[in-house]
Design a protein around this motif. Structure first.
Motif, PDB file in Angstrom:
ATOM      1  N   THR A 164     -10.557  -4.409  -1.061  1.00  0.00           N
ATOM      2  CA  THR A 164     -10.880  -3.135  -0.415  1.00  0.00           C
ATOM      3  C   THR A 164     -12.317  -2.749  -0.746  1.00  0.00           C
ATOM      4  O   THR A 164     -12.958  -3.341  -1.621  1.00  0.00           O
ATOM      5  CB  THR A 164      -9.950  -2.005  -0.883  1.00  0.00           C
ATOM      6  N   GLY A 182       0.796  -1.221   0.000  1.00  0.00           N
ATOM      7  CA  GLY A 182       0.000   0.000   0.000  1.00  0.00           C
ATOM      8  C   GLY A 182       0.824   1.264   0.000  1.00  0.00           C
ATOM      9  O   GLY A 182       0.289   2.351   0.221  1.00  0.00           O
ATOM     10  N   TYR A 223      -3.041   2.778 -13.746  1.00  0.00           N
ATOM     11  CA  TYR A 223      -2.850   1.693 -12.779  1.00  0.00           C
ATOM     12  C   TYR A 223      -1.843   0.663 -13.285  1.00  0.00           C
ATOM     13  O   TYR A 223      -1.116   0.056 -12.512  1.00  0.00           O
ATOM     14  CB  TYR A 223      -4.200   1.038 -12.503  1.00  0.00           C
ATOM     15  N   THR A 240      -0.128   6.299  -5.161  1.00  0.00           N
ATOM     16  CA  THR A 240       0.568   5.347  -4.284  1.00  0.00           C
ATOM     17  C   THR A 240       1.199   6.033  -3.084  1.00  0.00           C
ATOM     18  O   THR A 240       1.589   5.363  -2.124  1.00  0.00           O
ATOM     19  CB  THR A 240       1.674   4.595  -5.061  1.00  0.00           C
ATOM     20  N   ARG A 287     -13.622  -1.992  -4.433  1.00  0.00           N
ATOM     21  CA  ARG A 287     -13.870  -3.019  -5.445  1.00  0.00           C
ATOM     22  C   ARG A 287     -15.173  -2.770  -6.213  1.00  0.00           C
ATOM     23  O   ARG A 287     -15.333  -3.243  -7.341  1.00  0.00           O
ATOM     24  CB  ARG A 287     -13.901  -4.402  -4.803  1.00  0.00           C
ATOM     25  N   GLN A 336      -4.253   1.215  -5.218  1.00  0.00           N
ATOM     26  CA  GLN A 336      -5.513   0.472  -5.111  1.00  0.00           C
ATOM     27  C   GLN A 336      -6.749   1.365  -4.996  1.00  0.00           C
ATOM     28  O   GLN A 336      -7.801   1.014  -5.520  1.00  0.00           O
ATOM     29  CB  GLN A 336      -5.442  -0.517  -3.938  1.00  0.00           C
ATOM     30  N   HIS A 378      -0.552   0.598  -9.599  1.00  0.00           N
ATOM     31  CA  HIS A 378      -1.033  -0.264  -8.506  1.00  0.00           C
ATOM     32  C   HIS A 378      -1.448   0.549  -7.277  1.00  0.00           C
ATOM     33  O   HIS A 378      -1.323   0.072  -6.141  1.00  0.00           O
ATOM     34  CB  HIS A 378       0.010  -1.319  -8.142  1.00  0.00           C
ATOM     35  N   TYR A 429      -2.859  -6.487   0.022  1.00  0.00           N
ATOM     36  CA  TYR A 429      -3.549  -5.237  -0.233  1.00  0.00           C
ATOM     37  C   TYR A 429      -3.680  -5.024  -1.739  1.00  0.00           C
ATOM     38  O   TYR A 429      -2.783  -4.495  -2.402  1.00  0.00           O
ATOM     39  CB  TYR A 429      -2.768  -4.098   0.424  1.00  0.00           C
ATOM     40  N   ASP A 430      -4.796  -5.474  -2.288  1.00  0.00           N
ATOM     41  CA  ASP A 430      -5.139  -5.271  -3.690  1.00  0.00           C
ATOM     42  C   ASP A 430      -6.567  -4.757  -3.761  1.00  0.00           C
ATOM     43  O   ASP A 430      -7.378  -4.988  -2.848  1.00  0.00           O
ATOM     44  CB  ASP A 430      -5.009  -6.573  -4.485  1.00  0.00           C
ATOM     45  N   ARG A 431      -6.905  -4.100  -4.853  1.00  0.00           N
ATOM     46  CA  ARG A 431      -8.207  -3.432  -4.969  1.00  0.00           C
ATOM     47  C   ARG A 431      -9.395  -4.354  -4.689  1.00  0.00           C
ATOM     48  O   ARG A 431     -10.335  -3.943  -4.004  1.00  0.00           O
ATOM     49  CB  ARG A 431      -8.334  -2.792  -6.358  1.00  0.00           C
TER      50      ARG A 431
END
Length: 772
Positions: free
Chosen positions: A162, A25, A177, A143, A165, A188, A186, A157-159
């Motif tokens: 969270t 993140g 992205y 970022t 989404r 997110q 990246h 920690y990826d979209r």
């Protein structure tokens, strides 16, 4: 995603690198990608739930340069706890590219997620530049900034993990992205006006009026008109009013049921802060940091300062709690208003902050006149952090946004431990491996809503890190809501329950921050804590080592008529002190005071309680002694928040007064600090019309002298200052200065609050120590 790398050389080497710490993140994989590209290396980088794995291949000089970048120039929001590097065989088929591999989530998650980050300069410039596609877009991030802990549901920690989404990225955002050269690679929470969250303005609950930029204009107009705005912010709802409008601030206080406690200010720029407050360079750095806390700053009183902030913001207080805007939404709102605003938690006094829109409409409907909301869900409440600059550095006094859930190293590995904290200013904690992760500030557990948030914080940590606790640790006090929850959970999960004395946990928290093994001498001075002898402790001198403590000294005890009611009525503490030394004559002493302390019959009833020793627990509390002296000095006899009278006493002190009152320490063990000579001296000074400023300063000086005498008695070179009383800047300064002059090494809190917000860390540290 790949990039060309150098041609394979016969001299090539390959390294396997594991990075542990806060490395998700924060743009760490893009940083690795670009560093590898600059160093002409092939290989890959990949997130797991716990850490980052890297394999790089190339010439030895290029590998050395890459490792140096990792060590010395990581993203500024990252925190590397460990960097493990080993040589592995080269791969002949890995000669032309470096790639970012998809994350894997097979390992149990560890404390690797950063806190929410304040808006960076690049994003701020974007929202203020008309040619940019995110011009005036209030959810701009990259970022280097934006929501993290408030939106993440699980790691890696990826979209998709969270609350973002549900927002499908548009083609333009997708391109950013996926581009390693873009600062949104990246990122997110990436969003723009075409695909991200949207603002809505409501003129009263559910009376929709406008959207997007029109909503922002309408909200600013409402604040200018003196109305109370409920704003859905980063980690929950906030209440906004014009800080230069006395009627608006007074109305907010009345509706929020917060008559006296200081309200936080948001001010647009450092220059505007300097117009209203004294500001040192280190304080400016803290305000501008990615944590962007509320910082306690001294008001300017000279003729060049701006006096537009009304007294109702912080009545009788020489400090203002100030923060800069930390989200694009706050920046855009305050840009329109061009004045300082009150920005306080969206709740009734003592209740938790609302985070869901429907809940906010229900709970804040009687407070707010207008509403500015958005449709990005908040996963967990994250309040604003509060800090002050001390000689030792920045001291966190409420640990929340910008700091939670950054881990604190415990130094000892072991099974998972859950700490439920105390009753006031509650936080909960989880020990995972060698680290402790603490929840954001929960608050006082005095109502059902707060207890629900406490339970949710526990469920959140356990679910997030996918662990079941092997041990639960709680406070010794049987009536704390946190203790009662811990008892139920221990039975439900069939795990041991460890009960830890309150002040021992205070000392252990400071020891954990500084990795002290002991023995140390802990001065644990606060309001109340359940003692091992059945009395209420609070003026303690403890010798601590490992998981054990020994009570070296404490204040002489006195009775508190009515028990907990004394917390909000300092006159009860004063009556208890006077009755202890004067007996029945205390009644006539109090009846001679002007104005009267009690109505007809009230004093007689309390004296009868003291005589019969009914509902009169005995206490050694330093906080209650502060209350008693404050009452004797004509400070408020009833208060609306704990510590109010002690703050008034602190602010009244003459900084140039160097005399002190007698506070003798007996030679027995535990030694008793007898406050009777001090109280009699205060009474004599009051009869002689000695200014309260001198009395207050002499009282503070007496406590510093007591600290040195107790430290010499304890025989430890290292001394820890802990407990809520040490949020008193004057007391902390005087005690620390006298101890340093006496050649003691003094440690104070920095990462967690001196008050009960640090209890969970101490509980975890003690549970770890007791395992060994």
């Amino acid at each position: 995603m790949t990039h060309p790398a150098s041609a394979h050389r016969s001299t090539a080497s390959r390294l396997a690198i594991t990075v542990r710490g806060v490395v998700q993140g924060v743009g760490f994989r893009p940083f690795v990608y670009n560093a590898a590209s600059a160093c002409r290396l092939s290989g890959w980088v990949q997130n797991t739930a716990e850490l980052v794995h890297i394999e790089v291949q190339g010439s030895q000089p290029d590998l050395d340069a890459f490792c140096e970048k990792l060590r010395r120039h990581p993203p500024r929001q990252a925190h590397i706890d460990a960097l493990e590097i080993s040589q592995i065989p080269c791969q002949d088929n890995d000669t032309s590219s470096f790639e970012i591999r998809s994350s894997t989530g097979h390992a149990a998650p560890r404390p690797t997620i950063p806190a929410d980050l304040a808006t960076c300069d690049e994003c701020l410039q974007e929202i203020r530049t008309p040619a940019q596609r995110r011009f005036r877009y209030p959810f701009t991030n990259c970022t280097n900034c934006g929501p993290r802990w408030s939106i993440i549901e699980r790691i890696p920690y990826d979209r998709p993990r969270t609350s973002m989404r549900r927002f499908q990225m548009c083609p333009a955002c997708t391109t950013e992205y996926q581009d390693p050269a873009d600062r949104r690679f990246h990122a997110q929470p990436i969003a723009c006006p075409d695909c991200g969250p949207t603002l809505e303005f409501f003129d009263g609950p559910r009376h929709h009026r406008s959207r997007a930029d029109e909503a922002l204009h309408a909200a600013a107009a409402a604040v200018r008109d003196g109305r109370i705005l409920a704003l859905k912010g980063l980690g929950g709802f906030q209440l906004i009013v014009d800080a230069t409008n006395p009627d608006a601030v007074s109305r907010l206080r009345q509706r929020k049921r917060r008559p006296d406690k200081p309200l936080a200010l948001m001010i647009s720029t450092l220059d505007e802060v300097r117009r209203r407050c004294q500001l040192a360079e280190a304080e400016a750095d803290a305000l501008c940091s990615h944590q962007a806390p509320i910082l306690l700053l001294r008001r300017r009183t000279d003729r060049h300062g701006s006096g537009d902030v009304v007294d109702q913001v912080a009545p009788g207080n020489p400090y203002l709690g100030v923060m800069l805007p930390y989200t694009p939404l706050h920046h855009l709102l305050i840009d329109e208003l061009r004045r300082p605003i009150v920005c306080t938690s969206g709740n009734l006094s003592e209740e938790p902050m609302a985070i869901a829109t429907d809940d906010a409409f229900a709970r804040l409907g009687a407070i707010a006149d207008a509403w500015l909301i958005h449709d990005r869900p908040i996963v967990r409440p994250v309040d604003d952090s509060v800090a002050r600059l001390t000689p030792a550095g920045l001291q966190v006094q409420r640990r929340a946004r910008g700091f939670a859930p950054l881990p604190i190293e415990l130094g000892h590995d072991g099974p998972a431990i859950l700490a439920v904290g105390g009753h006031l200013k509650n936080t909960v904690g989880l020990a995972v491996g060698t680290q402790a992760v603490l929840s954001s500030h929960v608050g006082d557990l005095d109502n059902v809503l707060s207890v629900d948030v406490h339970r949710q914080a526990v469920d959140d940590l356990l679910a997030f890190f996918q662990v079941a606790p092997n041990v639960i640790v709680c406070d010794l006090h049987p009536d704390y809501a946190s203790t009662q929850c811990a008892e139920r959970w221990a039975g439900q999960w069939q795990v041991p329950l460890l009960r830890v004395q309150h002040h021992h946990a205070h000392v252990a928290a400071c020891m954990a921050e500084h990795r002290l093994q002991g023995p140390v001498l802990g001065l644990a001075w606060d309001g109340t804590g359940h003692g091992t002898d059945g009395t209420v402790w609070g003026g303690e001198v403890l010798q601590c080592s490992g998981g054990e403590f020994r009570r070296i000294a404490h204040l002489r005890t006195f009775a508190l008529p009515g028990g907990d009611r004394a917390v909000r009525q300092p006159r009860r503490s004063a009556l208890g002190v006077l009755y202890e030394i004067l007996g029945d004559d205390a009644k006539s002493a109090i009846e001679s005071l002007s104005p009267p302390w009690y109505g007809p019959g009230q004093l007689d009833a309390l004296v009868q309680l003291l005589k019969r020793r009914v509902q009169c627990p005995r206490t050694s509390s330093m906080g209650r002694l502060f209350d008693a002296i404050a009452a004797l000095c004509d400070m408020p006899l009833e208060i609306s928040f704990e510590g109010q009278s002690a703050m008034a006493l602190e602010f009244a002190a003459d900084p140039d007064e160097d005399r002190c009152y007698p506070l003798p320490l007996s030679g027995q063990m535990p030694a008793i600090a007898d406050w009777e000579p001090l109280v009699r001296a205060v009474l004599a000074d009051r009869r002689q019309d000695v200014p309260v400023a001198q009395i207050s300063a002499r009282f503070h000086n007496s406590l510093a002298q007591f600290a040195v005498a107790a430290a010499r008695l304890g025989g430890c070179h290292q001394v820890v200052l802990t407990g809520g009383c040490f949020q008193n800047a004057l007391l902390a300064q005087r005690v620390q200065g006298r101890l340093a002059e006496a050649d003691f090494e003094v440690f104070t809190h920095l990462q967690v609050p001196p008050g009960d917000g640090g209890i969970a860390l101490g509980q975890l540290a003690l549970a770890r120590a007791m395992e060994r």
